[in-house]
Design an enzyme around this catalytic site. Structure first.
Site, PDB file in Angstrom:
ATOM      1  N   HIS A   1       2.124  -2.386  -4.340  1.00 47.33           N
ATOM      2  CA  HIS A   1       3.416  -3.076  -4.527  1.00 47.33           C
ATOM      3  C   HIS A   1       3.804  -3.085  -6.005  1.00 47.33           C
ATOM      4  O   HIS A   1       4.328  -4.081  -6.521  1.00 47.33           O
ATOM      5  CB  HIS A   1       3.334  -4.516  -3.994  1.00 47.33           C
TER       6      HIS A   1
ATOM      7  N   ASP B   1      -2.578  -7.208  -1.255  1.00 54.39           N
ATOM      8  CA  ASP B   1      -2.319  -6.795   0.129  1.00 54.39           C
ATOM      9  C   ASP B   1      -1.824  -5.344   0.194  1.00 54.39           C
ATOM     10  O   ASP B   1      -1.284  -4.819  -0.771  1.00 54.39           O
ATOM     11  CB  ASP B   1      -1.290  -7.730   0.780  1.00 54.39           C
ATOM     12  N   GLU B   2      -1.991  -4.734   1.333  1.00 59.53           N
ATOM     13  CA  GLU B   2      -1.397  -3.435   1.675  1.00 59.53           C
ATOM     14  C   GLU B   2      -1.613  -2.362   0.613  1.00 59.53           C
ATOM     15  O   GLU B   2      -0.715  -1.592   0.286  1.00 59.53           O
ATOM     16  CB  GLU B   2       0.097  -3.618   1.967  1.00 59.53           C
ATOM     17  N   ALA B   3      -2.837  -2.298   0.088  1.00 63.18           N
ATOM     18  CA  ALA B   3      -3.157  -1.288  -0.936  1.00 63.18           C
ATOM     19  C   ALA B   3      -3.583   0.010  -0.255  1.00 63.18           C
ATOM     20  O   ALA B   3      -4.696   0.517  -0.453  1.00 63.18           O
ATOM     21  CB  ALA B   3      -4.255  -1.820  -1.858  1.00 63.18           C
ATOM     22  N   HIS B   4      -2.668   0.560   0.524  1.00 64.74           N
ATOM     23  CA  HIS B   4      -2.996   1.729   1.342  1.00 64.74           C
ATOM     24  C   HIS B   4      -3.226   2.983   0.505  1.00 64.74           C
ATOM     25  O   HIS B   4      -3.881   3.931   0.973  1.00 64.74           O
ATOM     26  CB  HIS B   4      -1.878   1.992   2.358  1.00 64.74           C
TER      27      HIS B   4
END
Length: 561
Positions: A303, A366-369
């Site tokens: 992000h 979060d969401e550290a893809h």
């Protein structure tokens, strides 16, 4: 729990000055007992000179969040042109007293002077111990945020151990008064508070709401408006999501392009914006005056496109990507193996910590893809000590538990019914090892999610979140196996991919926000959908008076429905 003391009601009826003499005494007493038990005034003089029943005061304790204990008795207090707000030497008494006066003056039309002259009448505000007129009541017994409210014929007394608790007692007073008290022009009374005593204290110490100002930017005044809405329901934390792929919203002197360039757009390509340091301080100060601690979030390592676009050197390949105005997630990442990354993080957290008097810095996670698991662990384990270096406590999304949470760290759980058991177990194990938990289950507390298939705004990746679903769960049992003392509280996030105006925020937050507030404040024994939805419906005239445009859920028996 609400109880009634009938012997007090009988005394009140014998003294009621509006009893008409042409009725037989036995019939008068019987009728008045019924009226008093229902919380009704016997009569009021209308403009045409005729006596008519006055509006009933709100039954004691019929508010949101539901109080710990309410005991109804006696005639209660009426605010009139003669009312004084009496404060003592404690500065919090004066501060809250002035706030209360500003709140009540427009609608009542009364002067309501705030005075330090002693007296046993009027509205009396008390902080701390040692007040002779409080008798043996122990102000510490209800904790820092607890309070006691006593409504009697001659006086209304609000008492707490701290200014925070005293402020919460004023929010209870607001809801005990007619909704018209929220209007900004003179309204017709009477301004009566039902008689009796409320003793109240929160179940959880953390009761928050998150506002995403990154996907769409919201100016200072709009944030303040949201703060006031949170304060009405005794919430005490405002989590500001200050950075994301679409925009960086806080000035950082050592990295100025973060705000000036990284904050220059938003979802859909609008102009974006950012807070200067002075504006951020203004938000922090305003929130503090309403009993809320501001928790700033800099989301990382993912992000982060706004930061990567602002400074090419933060990218592994040294090439800055373009600014991003879409709504995809997980595609960006800081360069974990560059030393400059940690110089950047140190500078940002140092400046933010200096601006933030509260305990926490939220570091996302979060969401550290696009970040490998090994790199994610490396990054989180290097960044957490930087938070501690500047005297703050780590708060992060629950993916923090994939690394090693620092001592005292708090993980914010945003999983939902379809979250895998292994992920839930990892969070529970972290809690057993000392990590605190704030619960924000996406399919319960995410205020940006659609109510149903016809909701014109919001997302639905975690399913629809109707009003009952947002309320009808227990934080204490939501994550089986998590120690009770690890649950610090609840938070209601409001993401803004599809929300760009104050009207949008109102529509998605109300009527769900008060339910999350009640879950955080009221004891589990006071939770119950049927009584709650009745109290929730009674909030509608107050929202109308405050100009809050809410969703009229078919699950709630709204007035006039």
């Amino acid at each position: 729990m609400v109880t009634v003391r009938p012997h007090h009601i009988r005394v009140a009826c014998r003294r009621d000055p509006l009893v008409r003499k042409d009725h037989r005494p036995t019939r008068v007493i019987g009728s008045l007992l019924l009226i008093a038990a229902a919380g009704l005034s016997t009569a009021a003089v209308a403009p045409d000179g005729e006596r008519r029943p006055a509006p009933a005061p709100t039954p004691l304790g019929r508010i949101i969040p539901a109080p710990l204990k309410a005991e109804a008795y006696g005639p209660g207090y009426e605010i009139t042109a003669e009312t004084r707000i009496r404060v003592g030497d404690h500065p919090e008494e004066r501060r809250v007293g002035e706030y209360l006066a500003r709140l009540l003056r427009p609608a009542t039309g009364f002067r309501l002077p705030v005075t330090d002259r002693p007296g046993r009448d009027g509205i009396r505000l008390r902080v701390g111990a040692g007040h002779a007129d409080l008798g043996t009541f122990d102000t510490k017994a209800l904790g820092r945020e607890g309070y006691r409210l006593i409504s009697e014929r001659r006086s209304l007394t609000l008492t707490s151990w701290s200014g925070a608790g005293l402020f919460h007692s004023v929010q209870t007073l607001r809801q005990q008064l007619p909704a018209a008290v929220e209007r900004t022009s003179p309204q017709r009374g009477p301004w009566r508070i039902a008689g009796g005593t409320i003793e109240d204290t929160p179940r959880y110490a953390y009761r928050g709401a998150m506002l995403d100002v990154s996907r769409h930017f919201f100016p200072v005044d709009q944030v303040k408006r949201y703060v006031d809405q949170l304060a009405l329901y005794k919430m005490n934390a405002l989590h500001l999501h200050l950075s994301d792929d679409q925009g960086w919203r806080i000035a950082v002197d050592s990295w100025p392009r973060l705000a000036t360039y990284g904050g220059s757009t938003q979802v859909g390509g609008g102009p974006g914006g950012h807070y200067t340091k002075e504006q951020y301080r203004e938000i922090v100060s305003y929130a503090a005056s309403r009993g809320l601690e501001v928790i700033p979030e800099i989301d990382m390592p993912s992000h982060t496109n706004a930061a990567l676009a602002s400074y090419a050197e933060l990218n592994c390949d040294g090439v800055a990507p373009p600014l991003y105005t879409g709504t995809e997630v997980g595609f960006s990442s800081l360069c974990v193996h560059k030393d400059i990354t940690y110089d950047f993080v140190d500078d940002v957290l140092r400046e933010l910590a200096a601006l933030t008097p509260g305990r926490y810095l939220h570091i996302g996670g979060d969401e550290a893809h696009s970040t490998s698991h090994e790199d994610f662990v490396t990054f989180m384990n290097r960044v957490q000590p930087i938070v501690a270096k500047y005297g703050k406590t780590v708060l992060a999304w629950h993916q923090l538990t994939e690394a090693t949470p620092a001592p005292g760290a708090v993980a914010q759980y945003w999983g939902y019914d379809r979250t895998g058991q292994a992920e839930r177990d990892r969070v529970v194990n972290a809690a057993r090892n000392g990590t605190g938990l704030v619960l924000s289950p996406a399919d319960r507390s995410y205020l940006d999610h659609k109510y149903d298939k016809d909701t014109p705004l919001g997302l639905k990746w975690a399913g629809y979140v109707d009003v009952r679903r947002a309320y009808d769960w227990d934080p204490g049992s939501y994550l089986p196996g998590a120690p009770a003392d690890a649950i610090l509280g609840v938070e209601a996030p409001l993401w803004t991919e599809t929300l760009s105006t104050t009207a949008h925020l109102d529509y998605m937050a109300f009527p769900r926000l008060p339910g999350i507030a009640e879950l955080g404040w009221s004891p589990a024994a006071r939770h119950g959908w049927e009584p709650y939805r009745a109290r929730l419906a009674e909030q509608a005239p107050r929202w109308d008076a405050l100009g809050i445009g809410y969703f009229r859920s078919p699950q709630v028996p709204w007035p006039g429905r």
